[in-house]
Enzyme design. Structure first.
Site, short mmCIF file in Angstrom:
data_model
loop_
_atom_site.label_atom_id
_atom_site.label_comp_id
_atom_site.label_asym_id
_atom_site.label_seq_id
_atom_site.Cartn_x
_atom_site.Cartn_y
_atom_site.Cartn_z
N ASP A 28 0.82 -1.20 0.00
CA ASP A 28 0.00 0.00 0.00
C ASP A 28 0.86 1.27 0.00
O ASP A 28 1.60 1.51 0.95
CB ASP A 28 -0.87 -0.03 1.26
N ASP A 29 0.77 2.08 -1.05
CA ASP A 29 1.46 3.37 -1.14
C ASP A 29 2.98 3.23 -1.15
O ASP A 29 3.68 4.01 -0.50
CB ASP A 29 1.05 4.30 0.01
N CYS A 66 -6.13 4.37 -3.88
CA CYS A 66 -6.38 3.00 -3.41
C CYS A 66 -7.58 2.30 -4.05
O CYS A 66 -7.43 1.33 -4.79
CB CYS A 66 -6.57 3.02 -1.90
N LYS A 120 -6.42 -5.91 3.26
CA LYS A 120 -7.23 -4.72 3.06
C LYS A 120 -8.24 -4.91 1.93
O LYS A 120 -7.89 -5.37 0.85
CB LYS A 120 -6.30 -3.54 2.77
N HIS A 122 -11.40 -2.24 1.17
CA HIS A 122 -11.57 -0.86 0.70
C HIS A 122 -12.41 -0.76 -0.57
O HIS A 122 -12.20 0.13 -1.40
CB HIS A 122 -10.20 -0.19 0.48
N HIS A 215 1.48 2.12 3.93
CA HIS A 215 0.51 3.21 4.09
C HIS A 215 0.64 3.82 5.50
O HIS A 215 1.04 3.13 6.44
CB HIS A 215 -0.89 2.63 3.89
N ASP A 273 -0.27 -0.16 -7.09
CA ASP A 273 -1.50 0.43 -7.61
C ASP A 273 -1.40 1.95 -7.67
O ASP A 273 -2.20 2.60 -8.35
CB ASP A 273 -2.71 0.02 -6.77
N ASN A 274 -0.49 2.53 -6.96
CA ASN A 274 -0.19 3.96 -7.09
C ASN A 274 1.16 4.21 -6.44
O ASN A 274 1.68 3.37 -5.72
CB ASN A 274 -1.26 4.87 -6.47
N LYS A 291 1.05 9.80 -5.40
CA LYS A 291 -0.32 9.38 -5.13
C LYS A 291 -1.29 10.55 -5.29
O LYS A 291 -1.01 11.66 -4.85
CB LYS A 291 -0.43 8.81 -3.72
#
Length: 524
Positions: A28-29, A66, A120, A122, A215, A273-274, A291
């Site tokens: 994540d991130d 996300c 996760k 989301h 994240h 994803d980003n 992001k």
């Protein structure tokens, strides 16, 4: 955020004799540069080894935040079709992936897969029907929302960590408050290893592992910060250690696959994803932005494929790929017949990229990054009394507008598309950012003169054309010198606009916070 997809296939070019097993691992991130094989000072030996032995996919495009990237991965469809062009789901928002969508685990399950989810979600939790155990996952261990404390497992003071499974056909919801204090990256790794070790190999296997690391909040056990990142100073130390703990987990899962006799029939796809947040501790160097921006630093995923089944390996693949493509690829590898499904197959935007990833064959030359049109968004209503809910609409009055934390995107109207080597960004409310420093070694404030230049995160209006074959850093706007290319790309807009799903009015409610726990609150 990063995604690791491990796919077990039979033979190249779809001449397989057994269905592939699939494992998707999401970080994540995570910044574009924040892995060892990109020159980072962050320790990622397991990720590096898998990438070095496989094929790096240099032009793999994802969304800039996300929920939209996860929605596209799960559906094979652009955000304009699913409604996720509107952005992330808020904690108390009554929105999720439409129940008419056939998600990746649903598609695989109807083809005989054992389907498991960890980490996760989301993608909606206001009704049980929108949650993972109702969207094709036979088991789920993790969170429904998009963020939590790594040790508390809480969001806004309520626990969001649960174990879901079916007992004699009945859904069991076991909130794991007993795990408070245990680091969630370790919990997610351990559960994933357990699922691999216990898998009955007479059936195909699907595991979706979505880490929350790295994240925010940047929390990590102190001993891990010293073990992995003693050479990194300042706030970046915790971030780096979070990445390394996740990398260690990737290694453990790879070991479990090997020890269980599965790796020889495995394809590993790793993607983000980003990018990392701009002006934070992550680095997207040498790309521009991060992001929430549709500049390359926000949407170019760190992606590789690893497998003994690859026809070519040990090189960088520059073909154009998109996160939606994995749905189409897995669907083909699984031998799915969508016309036989219980739900009608909605149009997908992804294409089968196995031959491209495996044998360097071109597969597509066009990708929609994003399209936003306020006319497709109806008014929302209800309480917004939670933290992190955007309250203030953007006033688009100038071409250089300062971006305030908390601003809404409701007024944005823009079109971003890639065609071959050309990338067009046009419209109003485009978020422009600067460039990440190499390995986070400099402070971002040194890159921008606040008195003479726009804020480093500015909402701008205009038309921008970049030739990514010569200008990966997106430094030179060549729109004025290539009006023919601009017109070619603008002519594509209406076709996409016709596909945009109207985002209907919805409610925001505090009813999902019950007795210190997050739970679905709407009955269908």
């Amino acid at each position: 955020m990063w995604v690791l997809l491990l796919v077990f296939v039979g033979l190249p070019n779809h001449a397989y004799t057994k269905q592939p097993n699939i494992v998707v691992i999401v970080a994540d991130d995570l910044g574009y540069q924040d892995v060892g094989f990109r020159g980072s000072d962050i320790l990622t030996p397991n990720i590096d080894r898998l990438a070095d032995e496989g094929v790096i996919l240099e032009n793999h495009i994802v969304s800039s935040i996300c929920s939209p990237s996860r929605a596209s991965l799960m559906t094979g469809r652009y955000g304009i079709r699913t409604g996720f062009w509107k952005g992330n789901i808020k904690p108390n928002e009554e929105f999720g992936l439409g129940l008419d969508e056939t998600l990746l685990p649903e598609m695989l399950k109807r083809n005989g897969y054992k389907t498991h989810g960890v980490g996760k979600w989301h993608l909606g939790m206001h009704t049980w029907e929108h949650t993972p155990p109702k969207r094709g996952f036979e088991t789920w261990f993790g969170m429904f929302l998009g963020e939590q404390g790594y040790f508390s497992h809480k969001k806004i003071g309520r626990t969001d960590l649960r174990e879901n499974y079916y007992d004699l056909g009945n859904l069991v919801d076991n909130v794991r408050s007993d795990l408070k204090g245990k680091y969630n990256t370790y919990l997610f790794t351990d559960k994933s290893v357990e699922l691999v070790q216990n898998h009955d190999q007479t059936k195909p296997f699907f595991l979706y592992l979505a880490y929350t690391a790295p994240h925010i909040p940047h929390e990590v056990p102190e001993e891990d910060a010293d073990r992995f990142a003693s050479h990194i100073l300042g706030k970046r130390k915790n971030y780096a250690a979070m990445v390394s703990v996740m990398d260690e987990g990737v290694g453990k899962i790879a070991d479990a696959l090997t020890n269980n006799g599965m790796m020889e029939n495995t394809i590993i796809v790793f993607t983000s994803d980003n990018g990392a947040y701009y002006k934070s501790v992550g680095s997207n160097y040498p790309l521009r932005g991060g992001k929430s921006s549709f500049l390359e630093g926000g949407v170019r995923g760190v992606t590789f494929v690893h497998s003994p089944l690859l026809q070519k390996s040990g090189y960088t693949n520059t073909n154009l790929h998109h996160v939606t493509d994995w749905y189409a690829t897995f669907q083909k590898l699984a031998g799915d017949k969508p016309e036989e499904g219980s739900k009608a197959q909605l149009p997908i935007d992804g294409v089968d990229i196995w031959s491209s990833a495996s044998n360097d064959e071109p597969c597509r030359d066009e990708i929609l990054y994003e399209l936003r049109d306020p006319s497709k968004r109806l008014d929302s209503q209800g309480s917004r009394g939670l933290k992190n809910v955007r309250k203030y609409p953007v006033q688009l009055k100038t071409t250089k507008m300062k971006f305030r934390k908390g601003d809404s995107r409701d007024a944005q109207e823009f079109f971003v598309i890639r065609w071959k080597n050309w990338k067009l960004l046009t419209g109003s409310g485009l978020e422009f950012q600067g460039w990440s420093p190499d390995r986070g070694l400099k402070e971002y404030r040194n890159f921008v003169n606040y008195n003479k230049e726009p804020h480093p995160r500015s909402l701008v209006s205009g038309t921008f054309l970049f030739d990514l074959s010569t200008d990966t850093r997106e430094e030179h706007n060549v729109a004025d010198s290539h009006p023919d290319i601009v017109n070619i790309l603008l002519e594509k807009k209406q076709g996409y606009l016709d596909k945009v799903k109207i985002v209907e009015g919805r409610n925001y409610s505090n009813a999902g916070m019950v007795d210190g726990v997050w739970k679905p609150w709407v009955e269908l």
